[in-house]
Design an enzyme around this catalytic site. Structure first.
Site, short mmCIF file in Angstrom:
data_model
loop_
_atom_site.label_atom_id
_atom_site.label_comp_id
_atom_site.label_asym_id
_atom_site.label_seq_id
_atom_site.Cartn_x
_atom_site.Cartn_y
_atom_site.Cartn_z
N HIS A 268 -25.31 44.57 85.76
CA HIS A 268 -26.48 43.68 85.74
C HIS A 268 -27.09 43.71 87.15
O HIS A 268 -27.73 44.68 87.53
CB HIS A 268 -26.02 42.30 85.28
CG HIS A 268 -27.10 41.36 84.87
ND1 HIS A 268 -28.43 41.70 84.84
CD2 HIS A 268 -27.06 40.04 84.48
CE1 HIS A 268 -29.14 40.66 84.44
NE2 HIS A 268 -28.34 39.64 84.22
N HIS A 309 -31.46 51.14 79.67
CA HIS A 309 -31.63 49.69 79.54
C HIS A 309 -31.39 49.32 78.10
O HIS A 309 -31.77 50.06 77.20
CB HIS A 309 -33.06 49.29 79.97
CG HIS A 309 -33.17 47.85 80.28
ND1 HIS A 309 -33.37 46.90 79.31
CD2 HIS A 309 -33.10 47.18 81.46
CE1 HIS A 309 -33.41 45.71 79.88
NE2 HIS A 309 -33.25 45.85 81.17
N ASP A 365 -33.77 48.78 88.80
CA ASP A 365 -32.83 48.93 89.91
C ASP A 365 -32.87 50.30 90.56
O ASP A 365 -32.27 50.50 91.61
CB ASP A 365 -31.41 48.68 89.41
CG ASP A 365 -31.22 47.22 89.06
OD1 ASP A 365 -31.62 46.39 89.88
OD2 ASP A 365 -30.71 46.94 87.98
N1 ACO Z 1 -26.30 57.49 82.39
C1 ACO Z 1 -25.82 58.34 81.44
N2 ACO Z 1 -25.71 58.02 80.14
C2 ACO Z 1 -26.09 56.79 79.77
C3 ACO Z 1 -26.61 55.84 80.69
C4 ACO Z 1 -26.71 56.24 82.04
N3 ACO Z 1 -27.18 55.39 82.96
N4 ACO Z 1 -26.92 54.70 80.04
C5 ACO Z 1 -26.62 54.91 78.77
N5 ACO Z 1 -26.12 56.18 78.59
C6 ACO Z 1 -25.74 56.81 77.32
C7 ACO Z 1 -24.41 56.28 76.82
O1 ACO Z 1 -23.32 57.08 77.27
C8 ACO Z 1 -24.61 56.37 75.33
O2 ACO Z 1 -24.47 57.73 74.95
P1 ACO Z 1 -23.78 58.09 73.53
O3 ACO Z 1 -24.74 57.57 72.50
O4 ACO Z 1 -23.65 59.56 73.56
O5 ACO Z 1 -22.46 57.36 73.52
C9 ACO Z 1 -26.07 56.01 75.12
O6 ACO Z 1 -26.71 56.41 76.36
C10 ACO Z 1 -26.32 54.54 74.86
O7 ACO Z 1 -25.72 53.78 75.93
P2 ACO Z 1 -25.10 52.35 75.78
O8 ACO Z 1 -24.08 52.15 76.87
O9 ACO Z 1 -24.66 52.13 74.37
O10 ACO Z 1 -26.37 51.45 76.04
P3 ACO Z 1 -26.35 49.90 76.38
O11 ACO Z 1 -27.62 49.37 75.87
O12 ACO Z 1 -25.09 49.25 75.97
O13 ACO Z 1 -26.33 49.91 77.99
C11 ACO Z 1 -26.94 49.78 80.25
C12 ACO Z 1 -27.40 49.58 78.80
C13 ACO Z 1 -25.69 48.93 80.54
C14 ACO Z 1 -28.04 49.30 81.19
C15 ACO Z 1 -26.64 51.29 80.47
O14 ACO Z 1 -27.79 52.07 80.23
C16 ACO Z 1 -26.08 51.57 81.86
O15 ACO Z 1 -24.87 51.46 82.08
N6 ACO Z 1 -26.96 51.95 82.84
C17 ACO Z 1 -26.54 52.15 84.19
C18 ACO Z 1 -26.36 50.79 84.88
C19 ACO Z 1 -27.70 50.16 85.18
O16 ACO Z 1 -28.60 50.80 85.70
N7 ACO Z 1 -27.78 48.82 84.93
C20 ACO Z 1 -29.00 48.05 85.24
C21 ACO Z 1 -29.57 47.48 84.00
S1 ACO Z 1 -31.08 46.68 84.35
C22 ACO Z 1 -30.68 45.15 84.94
O17 ACO Z 1 -29.66 44.58 84.76
C23 ACO Z 1 -31.68 44.56 85.78
#
Ligand code: ACO
Length: 430
Positions: A268, A309, A365
């Site tokens: 987050h 996201h 971010d």
């Molecule tokens: N890099 C690579 N792969 C990713 C990323 C990423 N940053 N984010 C998601 N994926 C992939 C996952 O591995 C998954 O792949 P799959 O379908 O083959 O298993 C798919 O995309 C869906 O990802 P989920 O984790 O199910 O998506 P979720 O909605 O739960 O997660 C999150 C959202 C936590 C923001 C995620 O994209 C992430 O971890 N991003 C990096 C951390 C980040 O930047 N957080 C800031 C969020 S914004 C905020 O809080 C202000």
């Protein structure tokens, strides 16, 4: 004539049900009538992490994740970032409408005159070790404010509610700056009522000795825009924490402290710090393709931080504005050397099938940490820079929840997967 309802047939019993649809939702409580027999508790929805469950009705912030739209009270974020100020946005979020000039002046006066904290808060902060994380200090100090304002418990009184909301918006920069100064071993600087909200915050952070610190207007404006972009984001993890904790009717300082601790997490508010770590570990533009390969071929452990996201499945509209702000800031501070790596990562990722297919775009971010670092903030402080502006979102959502007659104490159900009833076994028999 199509009906706003859902027809369900339970294949276990052959019985059919009609469930009303309102605002594109069914009430999961309506599923409880679907039962196999009289002993059956009734059908529930199973939705870990609230992937498809609305927990409230809200009229504060609108997001269309597919189209990349973010609006506060109907006003597009791009217009607010360009034309408004953070305190005007605070008024808008708290009250639902843009203020008149007089209303804004009064609001600014009130916020400005609530920036001081009780002297004992300083002593409280002094109790932390020199290396305490500023976010841990902020969370506990905000929770401690509940002890300084015991009347805040009276959440049913509109005036009492409002003054705590103002106090939180006003005092958060002071507490944040004190946590910064504590971790740097510097004396605390008291708020200066002659400065703007952001100018005062920067002065409390940067001022050394008796020299009058001159706030750079470009950096002041940039931080004000960043504060606007972070002011609210509907039902994100920390706001949900505030609503859930607040639903117990605890005072708002305690509820907001829960929001701060949620924001502390790396998925987050900690993500921009993680972005900088990632950019540093990549080291140079030439290593970007290798890193992208590692993200794609890894076991999901290595993520492209600052990408993806839960809600946005297109470019985060805040990231677009932030990219422009970054250019303005770097004109003053000099370019952050990590920027080229970030731009190259974005360029490659936006063309790569892995990211395109999963709709992974830069989020807020991806660039904010680069700006904060260029402005001289250490990365540990980044989530604090997020918490200051998000406070207005938390308190606005908290009040909306308190006033919502449909809300009750939050209490999800569970699917029990543990042992069936069994008798206690004495030590000798285990
Ligand atoms: N890099 C690579 N792969 C990713 C990323 C990423 N940053 N984010 C998601 N994926 C992939 C996952 O591995 C998954 O792949 P799959 O379908 O083959 O298993 C798919 O995309 C869906 O990802 P989920 O984790 O199910 O998506 P979720 O909605 O739960 O997660 C999150 C959202 C936590 C923001 C995620 O994209 C992430 O971890 N991003 C990096 C951390 C980040 O930047 N957080 C800031 C969020 S914004 C905020 O809080 C202000």
């Amino acid at each position: 004539m199509p009906k706003d309802s859902l027809s369900i047939t339970d294949n276990r019993t052959g019985k059919s049900y009609e469930i009303p649809i309102q605002n594109g939702c069914i009430k999961t409580a309506d599923l409880r009538q679907i039962r196999v027999d009289d002993r059956d508790f009734g059908l529930m929805g199973y939705d870990p992490a609230f992937l498809n469950t609305a927990n409230c009705k809200s009229s504060i912030t609108y997001i269309d994740g597919d189209k990349g739209i973010l609006e506060y009270r109907g006003y597009p974020i791009e217009q607010l970032a360009e034309k408004s100020s953070y305190l005007e946005v605070c008024y808008l979020l708290m009250n639902g409408e843009l203020p008149t000039r007089k209303q804004l002046d009064d609001f600014i006066y009130t916020v400005t005159h609530h920036t001081y904290v009780h002297e004992n808060v300083k002593a409280f902060m002094d109790g932390f070790r020199y290396d305490a994380h500023p976010m841990a200090m902020l969370a506990s100090t905000v929770a401690a404010l509940s002890a300084f304002y015991p009347e805040a418990k009276d959440i049913k009184d509109a005036d009492v509610r409002r003054i705590q909301m103002i106090r939180m918006v006003a005092k958060m920069p002071t507490l944040a700056a004190f946590s910064y100064r504590h971790s740097m071993g510097l004396p605390y600087v008291y708020p200066n009522n002659d400065l703007s909200f952001v100018g005062n915050f920067l002065a409390m952070i940067k001022k050394i000795g008796t020299d009058t610190y001159k706030v750079n207007p470009v950096l002041e404006h940039a931080l004000d825009v960043l504060f606007i972009l972070h002011a609210d984001h509907e039902q994100n993890c920390s706001t949900t924490a505030v609503r859930l904790v607040g639903s117990s009717q605890v005072d708002p300082f305690s509820a907001v402290a829960a929001g701060i601790t949620a924001l502390y997490g790396p998925l987050h508010g900690g993500a921009n710090e993680a972005v900088l770590k990632m950019l540093r570990s990549i080291g140079s533009m030439s290593k970007v393709p290798e890193f992208i390969k590692q993200v794609k071929e890894g076991d999901g452990e290595t993520r492209l931080m600052g990408f993806g996201h839960r809600v946005y499945k297109s470019y985060d509209p805040r990231a677009k504005v932030i990219k422009r702000v970054a250019d303005e800031v770097f004109e003053v501070t000099g370019k952050n050397p990590l920027l080229d790596i970030a731009l190259e990562l974005e360029r490659i990722a936006l063309q790569d099938d892995y990211f395109v297919k999963r709709k992974l775009y830069p989020n807020v971010d991806f660039y904010s940490g680069l700006i904060y670092e260029a402005m001289g903030f250490q990365s540990e402080f980044f989530p604090v820079l997020f918490a200051i502006p998000r406070t207005v979102g938390w308190v606005s959502q908290w009040e909306e929840m308190v006033l919502d007659p449909e809300q009750k104490i939050a209490r999800p159900r569970q699917v029990y997967t543990g042992a069936k009833r069994r008798d206690y076994v004495p030590f000798e028999a285990r």
